[in-house]
Design a protein around this motif. Structure first.
Motif: not given
Length: 592
Positions: A232-240, A247-254
């Motif tokens: 999860a921490q690695e995913m956050l770093l990737k997002w940032e 980003i696509e996964l984040w946009s879809m779920m949001n």
């Protein structure tokens, strides 16, 4: 000019005429007459004794006699110790009802030229809204409506927490265990679906912690080393870092969550003029930190972290930027506060946030003041207490959260059962019944949560809230429907009486006096950011009307002039009940 203002000015004239002293109106204390004494307006006479050189009773009697002789609105007076109780003439109250209370603008103040932002809701996009959010939303919406009635230009804002480790937990769990599940394929609202994966993450995370502890790690080590939290921490770093897949996964779920939130907001009856997103604002604030360093408000420690020393203000030292240059919550909030002001240049900004954040906002506002931000004096934290249910406190990570959607559905279902038991839906179509149950269920929920002062913690009892005879929303709604029924039988359309020359009955006068208080109640609710003032006023008004209805005839009275006047009085009461309940976000039925 209200009767209170008139009396203040006339007491000033009385003191000048009787004792040859010109006093400041601020020294004149006026209050409502206590119920056990005759009168409507009471003046405290103690402050005038040093001028009159007489006892409070003698001073009160002399001022009372002057007012009775010189002020047409004063019919009589009595003095109890240091209190001068004034009886206001029937003609004043009759004119107040027919000319003022019946006007469309009654209870709506003209524009005061001030702009205020009310920020509320502030949800996380990893789970649906719960009971705590319901109180937050209703409180924020109602305060915004009350301020608008007081003449403010109001901006309703919502700062959405749509990034961070907690958001990544839901995303990672869906990626690992979701098998492509969507709101469409599951039949779940989007926010509920994402919340489901937040709970799944927590369960799987706990399993991994237990497994690592069984292999000899301490609980603290296990919490840090569990593969899920590391991913999860690695995913956050990737997002940032702007990783496209994340980003696509984040946009879809949001997107799923926002669609779900909109359904909940619509059902709650709340709205927003401006949305802010933490994904847009989380980097803000670094310029503010630099500005504070340049001005000597902040200082750097040897490791490069930036702090502010608030010990002289009774607080502690506060970290405002980490050594690696990354933001903490306060960094972001400093930047967002500046952004909001730059966007709207408002005179006041109200943050509706639970009392667990009291310290945070004390620090935030103090920092902005120390930085010389002139607008920081207009910032206010509307702190509110937790909401409990009789069964106990809410918890979100374990999946035992009191869900807002379920709560509203339960309230509407209970409203249906209670209303049908009482036989209050004869002659209603199915659509009308559905609307009525919604109105009563939501009215019960909103009134119960808003009748308590915001800062108090409250125990929400769904059963108690839907009581047609209690201190509840349905009691007030039923009173409104009762008045509408009377007016419909009389074929009443608009105000009938142009004037009225008869003596008022005690309950008629009490009702008009109570109606006349409405603008003052709105003003005090705005000053204290408390919808409870409105809720408790409207309950007393409904109670008083019911007493009047039971003790005085309206439709069966022989004298046509009296009948028409009482219809006007009933109509003004219904209109004021409706206006007041609207400020709480509550609709009132015209029949039930």
């Amino acid at each position: 000019m209200t009767i209170e203002n008139t009396i203040v000015q006339q007491i000033k004239s009385a003191v000048l005429a009787l004792y040859q002293t010109d006093i400041n109106v601020d020294s004149i204390v006026i209050q409502e007459t206590r119920k056990e004494f005759e009168g409507q307006v009471t003046a405290v006479t103690f402050p005038f004794t040093r001028i009159s050189k007489k006892t409070p009773e003698q001073t009160g009697t002399e001022i009372g006699e002057y007012l009775k002789e010189n002020v047409k609105e004063v019919a009589d007076f009595n003095v109890i110790k240091g209190f001068l109780n004034l009886l206001i003439t029937d003609s004043y109250w009759i004119d107040e009802l027919l000319s003022n209370i019946h006007s469309q603008a009654f209870g709506q103040f003209p524009s005061n030229g001030q702009k205020v932002m009310v920020e509320y809701s502030s949800p996380n996009t990893n789970k649906p809204l719960h009971l705590g959010h319901v109180r937050n939303n209703l409180l924020g919406f109602s305060v915004a409506e009350i301020l608008s009635a007081n003449g403010y230009d109001v901006i309703k804002a919502n700062l959405v927490n749509d990034r961070g480790i907690h958001i990544c937990k839901s995303m990672l769990a869906w990626k690992m265990f979701g098998n492509g599940e969507t709101p469409e394929s599951s039949g779940l609202k989007g926010d509920h679906l994402v919340g489901k994966y937040y709970v799944i993450f927590d369960k799987e995370f706990k399993k991994q912690i237990e497994a690592l502890i069984s292999k000899g790690q301490t609980e603290e080590e296990a919490k840090k080393n569990a593969p899920l939290i590391r991913e999860a921490q690695e995913m956050l770093l990737k997002w940032e870092a702007g990783d496209q897949e994340v980003i696509e996964l984040w946009s879809m779920m949001n997107g799923w969550v926002y669609a779900g939130f909109e359904v909940t907001y619509k059902k709650l009856g709340v709205d927003f003029k401006k949305y802010y997103y933490e994904s847009d604002t989380y980097l803000l604030g670094k310029d503010t930190i630099q500005e504070g360093l340049d001005n000597g408000v902040f200082f750097k420690k040897e490791d490069g972290s930036v702090w502010i020393d608030l010990t002289d203000d009774g607080l502690d030292q506060k970290l405002v930027l980490r050594a690696d240059g990354t933001s903490v919550y306060i960094t972001q909030d400093l930047g967002t506060a500046q952004l909001k002001y730059d966007d709207f240049k408002m005179d006041k900004s109200i943050y509706v946030v639970g009392n667990e954040q009291d310290y945070h906002f004390k620090v935030l506002f103090l920092i902005l003041q120390k930085m010389g931000k002139s607008w920081a004096n207009g910032l206010f934290h509307l702190s509110y207490g937790m909401v409990d249910l009789p069964s106990g406190k809410m918890k979100s990570r374990e999946g035992t959260v009191v869900d807002a959607d379920e709560l509203m559905d339960d309230m509407i279902q209970t409203a249906q059962e209670r209303t049908e038991e009482l036989g209050k839906v004869e002659g209603f179509t199915e659509e009308e019944k559905k609307d009525l149950y919604n109105m009563i269920g939501m009215g019960a929920l909103k009134f119960f949560l808003l009748k308590v002062e915001p800062k108090k913690r409250l125990l929400f009892d769904p059963n108690e809230s839907i009581d047609f005879q209690g201190h509840t929303g349905p009691f007030i709604q039923y009173t409104h429907a009762r008045i509408c029924s009377i007016l419909a039988k009389a074929d009443y359309k608009n105000k009938i009486s142009e004037q009225y020359s008869k003596a008022l009955k005690a309950l008629e006068k009490d009702l008009i006096v109570n109606l006349a208080k409405y603008p003052d109640v709105i003003a005090s609710a705005a000053r204290e950011y408390s919808p409870a003032h409105i809720a408790n006023y409207v309950f007393e008004l409904a109670k008083l009307f019911n007493k009047f209805y039971h003790e005085e005839s309206i439709l069966k009275v022989d004298d046509l002039q009296v009948r028409n006047f009482r219809l006007d009085l009933a109509s003004a009461t219904a209109t004021t009940l409706n206006k007041a309940m609207k400020l709480l976000g509550i609709r009132v039925p015209s029949r039930m």
